[in-house]
Structure formats: structure tokens, C-alpha cells
Design an enzyme around this catalytic site. Structure first.
Site, short mmCIF file in Angstrom:
data_model
loop_
_atom_site.label_atom_id
_atom_site.label_comp_id
_atom_site.label_asym_id
_atom_site.label_seq_id
_atom_site.Cartn_x
_atom_site.Cartn_y
_atom_site.Cartn_z
CD GLU A 1 -13.71 -0.01 -1.33
OE1 GLU A 1 -13.75 0.84 -2.02
OE2 GLU A 1 -12.31 -0.27 -1.10
N GLY A 2 -16.70 3.69 0.79
CA GLY A 2 -17.84 4.67 1.12
C GLY A 2 -18.33 4.46 2.47
#
Length: 593
Positions: free
Chosen positions: A439-440
Site C-alpha cells: 500500500e505504498g
């Protein structure tokens, strides 16, 4: 070993460190009754310990299988998931209009930690479904909500988030999956995605995929991306399942950890195009996807907390049982448990203190999100939304770094046996390592913190938070409790370092952005350790006034240890932030083939 949910620690963190009880008392969470919190979490802890934890090792050893374009999960997985649905755990924070229980996100955040602690590979599936629920509820048409939302809220169907392609990882704007408009208002999607968590499985009869794609006439980059809902099976007018859609798993990854979580390559369009439905507006897909990603980023941060707590529990049990050497001053005739040795004791304290700090940062993020969603006061809502935005990258990055570090320390406590798979300590370390990437990546979270969150409103959100943390330190110092030791002084120093580093980066953002980015990662660590130290101090102060509901000596010891061992590093981190650009200016002389 068995897993026990640390409900007392959790309630202290949630109610007093993260401020849930104060938010309820102020009326910011509507008619929510905070007395429900302990009851819900006790039951969640039982489900985690009794149902999910026993499957953790089984899933790690068995993994998943892909045959004939279909994924089979580990033994016990489908049954556990059906019990999950029947118990209502997927619906905890879901919208009541679609069958959800409507409880605060903060309560569900605790549940997310418990699922990750007991069985991280299992917990990943509902985590992505929650993100899908948020995106559909926020951006979907009424028609799509009526067809899909209740099934997602109940967990009868699960959801996925599909962004990544081989050439488009962090650079989402480089994606090539394409969408074509159809005459009936739907779309046909062609392309492939990689690293799709629970892209296919056998636990539910339908999966609802949320896929980013580009229309033929779309602008370049992220401004030309749209979001589409693509069901595994199409849904008939009466709600029954219809034909198989043109989206299939073409491969599964063989990973370092989370072996029981299927990570799929998904192929769309080999049979004429996957039928998809637009979420939000054309070319506005990133706005919709960020709704999913912000929920998921907090969830991944909670995974870091969960795996850290599980690693700590196992290390503590091992240290109490494993005998090796005689402790200085011991009068035993044989070897002593290794927990008697000072360095082992120090390591266990480090594991527990880091876990507690990360936990409260994540819960604080969830409480801010709840206030932003539920408060009736527009000013309160706006301030809470800004606070949640500021805390999200810290919750994600700091907590997942902590998860990996604590799991590594857990291996160390076990010594040579920690490197042997049969103890389970190695699995926690392997499972934890994905969270700083999900997620990043944590580097991207640091960039987000410095460029967007610190830079917003000239740093107003940051300095408002620092003012609140300063009050906590004032209260520690005013307590005159010798048990706190140098806690107040060390946290005061850390706040000063964070304030100076924040002002330095704000100045550099305008004059020399690369200089600011060079110090982004140590800045996030400085922020997380200062915030976490103050949170533990707040909990320790609260524990003294709870009339036996919590152990004040334990809470004060943890706060003191963190302040005098972790937060004391703030000055060095401040120097790293300020000196980073000068050091990196000469990096090319080293970074050569």
C-alpha cells in the site's frame, strides 16, 4: 504457541492513548455507547485465539494452489471464513443501511490488529474487502450499491484492489490496462495486474474486483485513470449469480511469507473483455482509489502492530521457559530462565514498548477518522480529517517498520531455535516483511508526510499536534512521580527536536525540495517515536486514575523505558534530517557499478 488477545493493553491504548472515550464523551461519535467496546473486543479476541490462530501454522506450511484458473486455499480456510461471516465480524464497521453494525472504525481497527496477530494471511482478505466497501459506498452509483454493497458488508462476497502492473508499481500513472465503452453503459476491460491479494480463492462464491484502467481518450498519467468494478461472476437481475466474467488468475506468487494468502496475477480480456462498471467519474479513478488506499494503509499499519504483538507474546513465553546459564546473583543450582538475564529483559521491554507505541498511533488515526465522519460540528470534522491525513503515513510506515523490527527481535530471543521454522518465530519475521512494502512503500509514506501533510497549511496540523503532545509532557512533569524517571525531560527534548526538524523541512520544501526529501525517512521515524512516546506517557497517567482497571506500574515502566531508550534518539534523528542532503550530495561517488 497459543495466542491471547491483550485486551487490557488494547483498552488502555484505545480509550486513553487514542482518545476514544473522550471523543464519545464530547458527542463526536453520535450515540455510540463506549461500554460496548470491551464486550465486542473480548469476543473478537476469542475468535482470533480459538479459530484463526490454530490455522496460522497450517496455512504457512500448506500454502495455496492454482489449478485450472482457480485458487484453492489451505485446509480449514473456507470453514473459518464461513464462521467469520456467521459471527458478523466482516460487518463491524459497515454502513447500517446495508446490513453493517455501524460501530466506529476504531473498534474495527482493534479487530484488524487481532486478526493480524492471530493469522495475518487470513486477515488480509477482509482488510481488502473493507477498502472495497469504503470505495463503493463513497463513490459508487445507487444501482451498484444495491447489487454489491450488502454482500460485501456481510462478507458473503469479498473485494480486491487492483492497481499494480509489471511496469506500474509505485508509478500508477504508467499503467496500461485499458477500458472500452460498451453500448449498454458498461465497459470492457483488457490487461493484466500483478500482486493482487486474494485475487482468487475458494472461500466465497463471488469476488468483486476494483480495477484501475485507462480509456482510449484519457489524458496521460494519473489524470487519465478510471476505476471499475469487475465481478468474478456477473449478477442477474434477481441477485443470483450469472455467467463467469472474463477475469482469471493466471499465476500465483511464491513468497517469502504470508504463504496462505493468494497473491495473484490477474488476466482480463482473453475472451472478449471483462465486463466492468464505472466507479465515480471517468478519469477520476485515483480519487476513488485513494478512498480504498487510506483505509488499507491504516489496516497495513495495524498488521505491523498485530505481528509485533504475536512475536512478543511468543518471545516472552520462550524466555520464561528456556533455561541457559546462571544469572548474576542467582542462588539456583542449575540454569536460570533466560528472562533473568538483563539483555533479554531489555530486548523484551523494547519489543513491548515499540508495539504499544505503534498500536496507539494506529488507534489514534482510526479515532480521528471516526470523528471526521461522525461529528456534527463542521470545525471539529475538518480538524479531525486533517489529523487523520497527517497520522495515516506515520501509522502505516512507523508501525510496519516496528512490526519487522519486533519480529526480528523475537527471532533473536529464541537464539538458534528462532532460525528454525518449527518454533514459529521465523514465520512472524517472514510474514511481517511485506507490510513495509504494501500500500505504498514506507519511503513513499515519508515523502507523503513531508510534501503533503507537513506542507499543508504551512505546517498548521503538525504544530497543533505538537501543542497537544506538549500538554502530555507538562502533565508528566507536574505529576512529580519518581517512577517516571526522566520521562518528561526526554520527551520534552524529543518534541523540541521534532519541532526544529519540521521547521527546517518546511523551509526546504519551498527553496530546495530535494533537500527536504533527503531527510524524509528519518523525519517520519522522529515523528513516530516522539508521538509514540507521548502516547505511552498519556496512557501511564491515565492508568494511575483507573481504580485498578489497569496496572499503572506496568504502564509507567513502559512509558519510561520508551522515553529513555527510544525517544532519547530524537536528537540524532534531527541531525539526520538536517544533514541528509549534504551527505546524499556525494552519494554518486559510492553508488556506482
Amino acid at each position: 504457541m497459543t495466542y491471547r488477545a491483550p485486551i487490557d493493553d488494547i483498552l488502555l491504548s484505545l480509550n486513553h492513548g487514542a482518545g476514544l472515550r473522550a471523543a464519545v464523551a464530547a458527542g463526536h461519535l453520535g450515540d455510540y455507547d463506549s461500554e460496548l467496546t470491551a464486550q465486542v473486543l473480548e469476543e473478537a479476541g476469542k475468535f482470533a485465539g480459538d479459530i484463526l490462530a490454530p490455522l496460522n501454522r497450517i496455512g504457512d506450511k500448506h500454502g495455496i494452489k492454482l489449478e485450472h484458473n482457480a485458487v484453492t486455499t489451505a485446509p480449514g480456510w473456507p470453514d473459518a471464513y464461513q464462521r467469520w461471516i456467521a459471527a458478523g465480524w466482516n460487518a463491524v464497521s459497515g454502513p447500517e443501511a446495508f446490513g453493517g453494525q455501524g460501530l466506529p472504525m476504531a473498534v474495527n481497527a482493534v479487530c484488524t490488529e487481532l486478526w493480524a496477530s492471530s493469522n495475518m494471511a487470513f486477515g488480509l482478505c477482509p482488510l481488502l474487502t473493507l477498502s472495497a466497501i469504503d470505495a463503493l459506498n463513497e463513490h459508487g452509483s445507487d444501482e451498484l450499491k444495491q447489487i454489491y454493497l450488502a454482500k460485501l458488508v456481510s462478507g458473503e462476497w469479498t473485494g480486491t484492489m487492483q492497481l499494480t502492473e509489471p511496469q506500474a508499481g509505485s508509478d500508477v500513472g504508467a499503467l496500461r490496462t485499458r477500458a472500452e465503452r460498451a453500448a449498454d453503459g458498461s465497459y470492457r476491460i483488457f490487461g493484466s495486474k500483478i500482486f493482487i491479494t486474494y485475487g482468487d480463492h475458494d472461500m466465497t462464491d463471488n469476488i468483486v474486483h476494483f480495477v484501475l484502467a485507462r480509456l482510449p481518450d484519457a489524458p496521460a498519467g494519473t489524470k487519465g485513470i478510471s476505476l471499475f468494478l469487475i465481478p468474478k461472476f456477473l449478477v442477474n437481475a434477481d441477485g443470483s449469480l450469472g455467467a463467469r466474467n472474463d477475469i482469471f488468475p493466471s499465476g500465483v506468487e511464491h513468497k517469502l511469507g504470508i504463504h496462505a494468502s493468494p497473491t495473484c496475477t490477474m488476466q482480463m480480456g482473453d475472451q472478449g473483455g471483462a465486463i466492468g462498471y464505472l466507479i465515480g467519474e471517468e478519469n477520476r479513478g485515483m480519487q476513488c482509489m485513494f478512498t480504498m488506499m487510506n483505509q488499507a494503509r491504516l489496516g497495513v499499519g495495524l498488521e505491523g502492530v498485530g505481528i509485533a504483538d504475536r512475536a512478543y507474546q511468543q518471545a516472552l513465553a520462550y524466555a520464561q521457559e528456556r533455561k541457559q546459564g546462571r544469572a548474576i546473583g542467582s542462588d539456583s543450582k542449575g540454569s536460570d530462565p533466560i528472562i533473568r538475564h538483563p539483555d533479554v529483559k531489555r530486548t523484551l521491554l523494547m519489543m513491548r514498548a515499540l508495539t504499544g507505541a505503534a498500536r496507539t498511533i494506529c488507534y489514534s488515526t482510526a479515532v480521528a477518522l471516526d470523528i471526521a465522519a461522525r461529528s456534527g460540528d463542521p470545525k471539529v470534522k475538518a480538524a479531525a480529517a486533517a489529523r487523520a491525513a497527517l497520522l495515516t503515513p506515520i501509522a502505516k510506515a512507523f508501525s510496519t517498520d516496528i512490526g519487522t523490527e519486533v519480529a526480528s527481535l523475537g527471532v533473536q530471543i529464541h537464539g538458534g531455535m528462532g532460525f528454525i521454522e518449527e518454533t514459529g518465530a521465523a514465520q512472524h519475521y517472514r510474514d511481517a516483511r511485506i507490510a513495509p512494502i504494501y500500500e505504498g512503500t514506507n519511503g513513499i509514506q515519508s515523502i507523503d508526510l513531508v510534501t503533503r501533510k507537513l506542507g499543508a497549511n504551512g505546517g498548521a496540523s503538525v504544530f497543533a499536534l505538537l501543542d497537544e503532545l506538549s500538554i502530555i509532557v507538562d502533565n508528566v512533569e507536574a505529576s512529580n512521580d519518581p517512577a517516571f524517571g526522566a520521562t518528561g525531560a526526554r520527551l520534552r527534548d524529543a518534541l523540541g527536536a521534532l519541532e526544529r526538524a519540521s521547521k527546517y523541512l518546511l523551509e526546504k520544501l519551498g527553496a530546495s525540495p530535494n533537500d527536504a526529501l533527503a531527510g524524509a525517512t528519518p523525519y517520519l521515524r522522529l515523528f513516530g517515536s516522539t508521538l509514540g512516546g507521548c502516547a505511552l506517557a498519556a496512557e501511564a497517567l491515565a492508568a494511575r486514575d483507573l481504580d485498578g482497571a489497569s496496572d499503572p506500574a506496568r504502564a509507567i515502566t513502559l512509558a519510561r523505558f520508551f522515553a529513555e531508550t527510544v525517544a532519547v534518539q530524537a536528537g540524532a534523528l534531527e541531525r539526520s534530517v538536517i544533514d541528509a542532503a549534504a551527505v546524499l550530495a556525494t552519494a554518486d561517488a559510492v553508488l556506482t557499478a
